[in-house]
Write an enzyme that holds these catalytic residues in place. Structure first.
Site, PDB file in Angstrom:
ATOM      1  N   HIS A 103       0.842  -1.202   0.000  1.00  0.00           N
ATOM      2  CA  HIS A 103       0.000   0.000   0.000  1.00  0.00           C
ATOM      3  C   HIS A 103       0.870   1.243   0.000  1.00  0.00           C
ATOM      4  O   HIS A 103       1.993   1.235   0.517  1.00  0.00           O
ATOM      5  CB  HIS A 103      -0.944   0.018   1.202  1.00  0.00           C
ATOM      6  CG  HIS A 103      -0.254  -0.074   2.526  1.00  0.00           C
ATOM      7  ND1 HIS A 103       0.199  -1.267   3.057  1.00  0.00           N
ATOM      8  CD2 HIS A 103       0.074   0.886   3.439  1.00  0.00           C
ATOM      9  CE1 HIS A 103       0.768  -1.042   4.232  1.00  0.00           C
ATOM     10  NE2 HIS A 103       0.711   0.267   4.487  1.00  0.00           N
ATOM     11  N   HIS A 148       0.679   5.294   1.109  1.00  0.00           N
ATOM     12  CA  HIS A 148      -0.056   6.352   1.808  1.00  0.00           C
ATOM     13  C   HIS A 148      -0.006   7.624   0.962  1.00  0.00           C
ATOM     14  O   HIS A 148       1.080   8.020   0.501  1.00  0.00           O
ATOM     15  CB  HIS A 148       0.608   6.681   3.154  1.00  0.00           C
ATOM     16  CG  HIS A 148       0.620   5.554   4.146  1.00  0.00           C
ATOM     17  ND1 HIS A 148      -0.271   5.480   5.197  1.00  0.00           N
ATOM     18  CD2 HIS A 148       1.419   4.454   4.262  1.00  0.00           C
ATOM     19  CE1 HIS A 148      -0.009   4.391   5.918  1.00  0.00           C
ATOM     20  NE2 HIS A 148       1.016   3.759   5.365  1.00  0.00           N
TER      21      HIS A 148
HETATM   22  P1  5GP Z   1       1.560   0.813   7.495  1.00  0.00           P
HETATM   23  O1  5GP Z   1       1.897   1.127   8.929  1.00  0.00           O
HETATM   24  O2  5GP Z   1       1.566  -0.682   7.248  1.00  0.00           O
HETATM   25  O3  5GP Z   1       2.353   1.572   6.488  1.00  0.00           O
HETATM   26  O4  5GP Z   1       0.073   1.330   7.291  1.00  0.00           O
HETATM   27  C1  5GP Z   1      -1.060   0.565   7.528  1.00  0.00           C
HETATM   28  C2  5GP Z   1      -2.214   1.516   7.637  1.00  0.00           C
HETATM   29  O5  5GP Z   1      -3.412   0.769   7.542  1.00  0.00           O
HETATM   30  C3  5GP Z   1      -2.264   2.274   8.962  1.00  0.00           C
HETATM   31  O6  5GP Z   1      -2.137   3.661   8.709  1.00  0.00           O
HETATM   32  C4  5GP Z   1      -3.629   1.898   9.546  1.00  0.00           C
HETATM   33  O7  5GP Z   1      -4.294   2.978  10.136  1.00  0.00           O
HETATM   34  C5  5GP Z   1      -4.386   1.392   8.332  1.00  0.00           C
HETATM   35  N1  5GP Z   1      -5.392   0.393   8.641  1.00  0.00           N
HETATM   36  C6  5GP Z   1      -5.222  -0.719   9.417  1.00  0.00           C
HETATM   37  N2  5GP Z   1      -6.378  -1.420   9.469  1.00  0.00           N
HETATM   38  C7  5GP Z   1      -7.271  -0.758   8.695  1.00  0.00           C
HETATM   39  C8  5GP Z   1      -8.649  -0.999   8.362  1.00  0.00           C
HETATM   40  O8  5GP Z   1      -9.275  -1.965   8.786  1.00  0.00           O
HETATM   41  N3  5GP Z   1      -9.253  -0.086   7.548  1.00  0.00           N
HETATM   42  C9  5GP Z   1      -8.590   1.003   7.067  1.00  0.00           C
HETATM   43  N4  5GP Z   1      -9.286   1.831   6.272  1.00  0.00           N
HETATM   44  N5  5GP Z   1      -7.303   1.267   7.354  1.00  0.00           N
HETATM   45  C10 5GP Z   1      -6.651   0.392   8.168  1.00  0.00           C
END
Ligand code: 5GP
Ligand code: ZN
Length: 139
Positions: A100, A102
């Site tokens: 993903h 951001h």
């Molecule tokens: P990472 O830390 O892996 O770069 O980002 C993962 C992101 O996924 C986090 O910012 C977190 O808030 C988001 N996230 C985790 N679970 C969910 C969910 O169930 N729904 C949505 N919309 N975002 C999620």
């Protein structure tokens, strides 16, 4: 589809999301934890564990959507800037092991998010040519 992957469940509609965009390969929706208003996640529909392990063709499609969403955040949310961020692996802060990106709109003055790229004084003297040579080995 990877068992117990929260983003695969969102792709499959098992978990709801505030959807922004969808095509055959890419899905974009609002991050449940809004670091700033409009913080969006752009993901591949297929499961790859990070940006680094995603086929380039799919990665390009995700980045293409990320750019368009960033442009829309400027135009329609009146953001003054955008951060594009892909955390790769837990050491870099990745918590969901499904690729993903951001797309984080930034607002004027203090919008509450601090991303600090100041020089790390603890590293001491580094030989930049030698570090560059190491990275160049795989290019
Ligand atoms: P990472 O830390 O892996 O770069 O980002 C993962 C992101 O996924 C986090 O910012 C977190 O808030 C988001 N996230 C985790 N679970 C969910 C969910 O169930 N729904 C949505 N919309 N975002 C999620
Ligand atoms: Zn997944």
């Amino acid at each position: 589809m990877e068992n117990n992957c929260i983003f695969c469940k969102i792709v499959n509609g098992e978990i709801p999301c505030a959807k922004i965009y969808e095509d055959d390969d890419v899905l974009a929706f609002l991050d449940i934890s809004q670091t700033t208003a409009g913080h969006t996640l752009v993901i591949s529909k297929n499961h790859y564990d990070s940006f680094l392990s995603t086929p380039k063709e799919i990665m390009h499609k995700v980045m293409n959507v990320a750019q368009t969403i960033g442009q829309s955040q400027i135009t329609n949310l009146h953001a003054k800037g955008v951060n594009i961020l892909a955390n790769c692996y837990p050491a870099a802060g990745q918590t969901v092991m499904h690729f993903h990106v951001h797309v984080i709109p930034r607002y004027e003055n203090n919008d509450g998010l601090v991303i600090d790229f100041k020089e790390n004084k603890l590293l001491g003297e580094l030989s930049l040519p030698s570090i560059a040579d190491s990275i160049k080995k795989s290019l």
